[in-house]
Motif scaffolding. Sequence first.
Motif, PDB file in Angstrom:
ATOM      1  N   ILE A  24       0.835  -1.201   0.000  1.00  0.00           N
ATOM      2  CA  ILE A  24       0.000   0.000   0.000  1.00  0.00           C
ATOM      3  C   ILE A  24       0.867   1.246   0.000  1.00  0.00           C
ATOM      4  CG2 ILE A  24      -1.769   1.300   1.280  1.00  0.00           C
ATOM      5  CD1 ILE A  24      -2.659  -1.426   0.042  1.00  0.00           C
ATOM      6  N   VAL A  25       0.495   2.181  -0.884  1.00  0.00           N
ATOM      7  CA  VAL A  25       1.121   3.497  -0.942  1.00  0.00           C
ATOM      8  C   VAL A  25       0.044   4.505  -0.577  1.00  0.00           C
ATOM      9  CG1 VAL A  25       2.203   5.209  -2.442  1.00  0.00           C
ATOM     10  CG2 VAL A  25       2.717   2.779  -2.752  1.00  0.00           C
ATOM     11  N   GLU A  26       0.299   5.326   0.429  1.00  0.00           N
ATOM     12  CA  GLU A  26      -0.680   6.337   0.841  1.00  0.00           C
ATOM     13  C   GLU A  26      -0.646   7.497  -0.151  1.00  0.00           C
ATOM     14  OE1 GLU A  26      -0.697   9.014   4.610  1.00  0.00           O
ATOM     15  OE2 GLU A  26      -1.473   7.035   5.160  1.00  0.00           O
ATOM     16  N   LEU A  27      -1.802   7.815  -0.712  1.00  0.00           N
ATOM     17  CA  LEU A  27      -1.903   8.898  -1.695  1.00  0.00           C
ATOM     18  C   LEU A  27      -2.176  10.214  -0.975  1.00  0.00           C
ATOM     19  CD1 LEU A  27      -4.130   7.185  -4.403  1.00  0.00           C
ATOM     20  CD2 LEU A  27      -1.643   7.454  -4.406  1.00  0.00           C
ATOM     21  N   LYS A  28      -1.211  11.107  -1.061  1.00  0.00           N
ATOM     22  CA  LYS A  28      -1.369  12.438  -0.471  1.00  0.00           C
ATOM     23  C   LYS A  28      -1.511  13.500  -1.542  1.00  0.00           C
ATOM     24  CE  LYS A  28       1.206  11.119   3.607  1.00  0.00           C
ATOM     25  NZ  LYS A  28       2.392  11.305   4.424  1.00  0.00           N
ATOM     26  N   GLN A  29      -0.940  13.214  -2.704  1.00  0.00           N
ATOM     27  CA  GLN A  29      -1.053  14.130  -3.837  1.00  0.00           C
ATOM     28  C   GLN A  29      -1.050  13.304  -5.117  1.00  0.00           C
ATOM     29  OE1 GLN A  29       2.201  16.749  -3.299  1.00  0.00           O
ATOM     30  NE2 GLN A  29       3.752  15.183  -3.479  1.00  0.00           N
ATOM     31  N   GLU A  30      -1.470  13.914  -6.206  1.00  0.00           N
ATOM     32  CA  GLU A  30      -1.642  13.190  -7.458  1.00  0.00           C
ATOM     33  C   GLU A  30      -0.363  12.511  -7.935  1.00  0.00           C
ATOM     34  OE1 GLU A  30      -3.066  14.180 -11.976  1.00  0.00           O
ATOM     35  OE2 GLU A  30      -3.789  15.445 -10.362  1.00  0.00           O
ATOM     36  N   SER A  31       0.783  13.109  -7.694  1.00  0.00           N
ATOM     37  CA  SER A  31       2.045  12.537  -8.171  1.00  0.00           C
ATOM     38  C   SER A  31       2.380  11.216  -7.472  1.00  0.00           C
ATOM     39  CB  SER A  31       3.188  13.534  -7.986  1.00  0.00           C
ATOM     40  OG  SER A  31       3.374  13.834  -6.618  1.00  0.00           O
ATOM     41  N   ASP A  32       1.763  10.929  -6.325  1.00  0.00           N
ATOM     42  CA  ASP A  32       1.998   9.670  -5.611  1.00  0.00           C
ATOM     43  C   ASP A  32       1.455   8.469  -6.392  1.00  0.00           C
ATOM     44  OD1 ASP A  32       3.125  11.098  -3.512  1.00  0.00           O
ATOM     45  OD2 ASP A  32       1.281  11.109  -2.327  1.00  0.00           O
ATOM     46  N   ALA A  33       0.597   8.712  -7.373  1.00  0.00           N
ATOM     47  CA  ALA A  33      -0.067   7.638  -8.105  1.00  0.00           C
ATOM     48  C   ALA A  33       0.796   7.034  -9.208  1.00  0.00           C
ATOM     49  CB  ALA A  33      -1.375   8.155  -8.707  1.00  0.00           C
ATOM     50  N   LYS A  34       1.912   7.627  -9.518  1.00  0.00           N
ATOM     51  CA  LYS A  34       2.750   7.125 -10.606  1.00  0.00           C
ATOM     52  C   LYS A  34       3.349   5.774 -10.255  1.00  0.00           C
ATOM     53  CE  LYS A  34       3.720  11.644 -12.423  1.00  0.00           C
ATOM     54  NZ  LYS A  34       4.663  12.715 -12.602  1.00  0.00           N
ATOM     55  N   GLY A  35       3.273   4.844 -11.205  1.00  0.00           N
ATOM     56  CA  GLY A  35       3.861   3.527 -11.041  1.00  0.00           C
ATOM     57  C   GLY A  35       3.015   2.544 -10.255  1.00  0.00           C
ATOM     58  N   THR A  42     -11.608   8.449  -2.567  1.00  0.00           N
ATOM     59  CA  THR A  42     -12.907   8.681  -1.930  1.00  0.00           C
ATOM     60  C   THR A  42     -13.938   9.177  -2.922  1.00  0.00           C
ATOM     61  OG1 THR A  42     -12.328  10.940  -1.361  1.00  0.00           O
ATOM     62  CG2 THR A  42     -11.868   9.237   0.295  1.00  0.00           C
ATOM     63  N   GLY A  43     -13.485   9.777  -3.998  1.00  0.00           N
ATOM     64  CA  GLY A  43     -14.386  10.378  -4.958  1.00  0.00           C
ATOM     65  C   GLY A  43     -14.614  11.843  -4.682  1.00  0.00           C
ATOM     66  N   LEU A  44     -14.112  12.340  -3.564  1.00  0.00           N
ATOM     67  CA  LEU A  44     -14.293  13.741  -3.209  1.00  0.00           C
ATOM     68  C   LEU A  44     -13.441  14.671  -4.066  1.00  0.00           C
ATOM     69  CD1 LEU A  44     -14.335  13.421   0.683  1.00  0.00           C
ATOM     70  CD2 LEU A  44     -16.274  13.584  -0.879  1.00  0.00           C
ATOM     71  N   ASP A  45     -12.430  14.114  -4.752  1.00  0.00           N
ATOM     72  CA  ASP A  45     -11.563  14.937  -5.585  1.00  0.00           C
ATOM     73  C   ASP A  45     -12.063  15.070  -7.014  1.00  0.00           C
ATOM     74  OD1 ASP A  45      -9.849  15.407  -3.493  1.00  0.00           O
ATOM     75  OD2 ASP A  45      -8.561  13.711  -3.980  1.00  0.00           O
ATOM     76  N   SER A  46     -13.189  14.449  -7.320  1.00  0.00           N
ATOM     77  CA  SER A  46     -13.753  14.573  -8.660  1.00  0.00           C
ATOM     78  C   SER A  46     -14.265  15.994  -8.858  1.00  0.00           C
ATOM     79  CB  SER A  46     -14.928  13.612  -8.849  1.00  0.00           C
ATOM     80  OG  SER A  46     -14.504  12.287  -8.727  1.00  0.00           O
ATOM     81  N   ASN A  47     -14.123  16.496 -10.063  1.00  0.00           N
ATOM     82  CA  ASN A  47     -14.629  17.845 -10.294  1.00  0.00           C
ATOM     83  C   ASN A  47     -16.125  17.816 -10.565  1.00  0.00           C
ATOM     84  OD1 ASN A  47     -15.041  17.195 -12.980  1.00  0.00           O
ATOM     85  ND2 ASN A  47     -13.242  18.249 -13.705  1.00  0.00           N
TER      86      ASN A  47
END
Length: 81
Positions: A24-35, A42-47
């Motif tokens: 598990i990698v904790e996502l704190k910002q969008e760049s954490d998702a690479k790889g 949560t879906g709360l970040d959807s526009n």
Amino acid sequence: MNRIGVEESLTNVQDALRQRGYDIVELKQESDAKGLDCCVVTGLDSNMMGIQTASLQGSVIEASGMSADEVCEEVERKMKM
């Protein structure tokens, strides 16, 4: 081992996935998702239009309204694809 990104607020999901053997990698910002193979958000970040910026090649699972076990089942389903 599959690397799964999980938003930091979803600690119950992080714990459940760790128990099932996922890295598990904790996502704190969008760049954490690479790889990563998959991300759980949560879906709360959807526009307003429901569009999310995808910064990974794997699946994105929106966990809103789901239990930790349901999220784990969805992750396992996506990893088999």
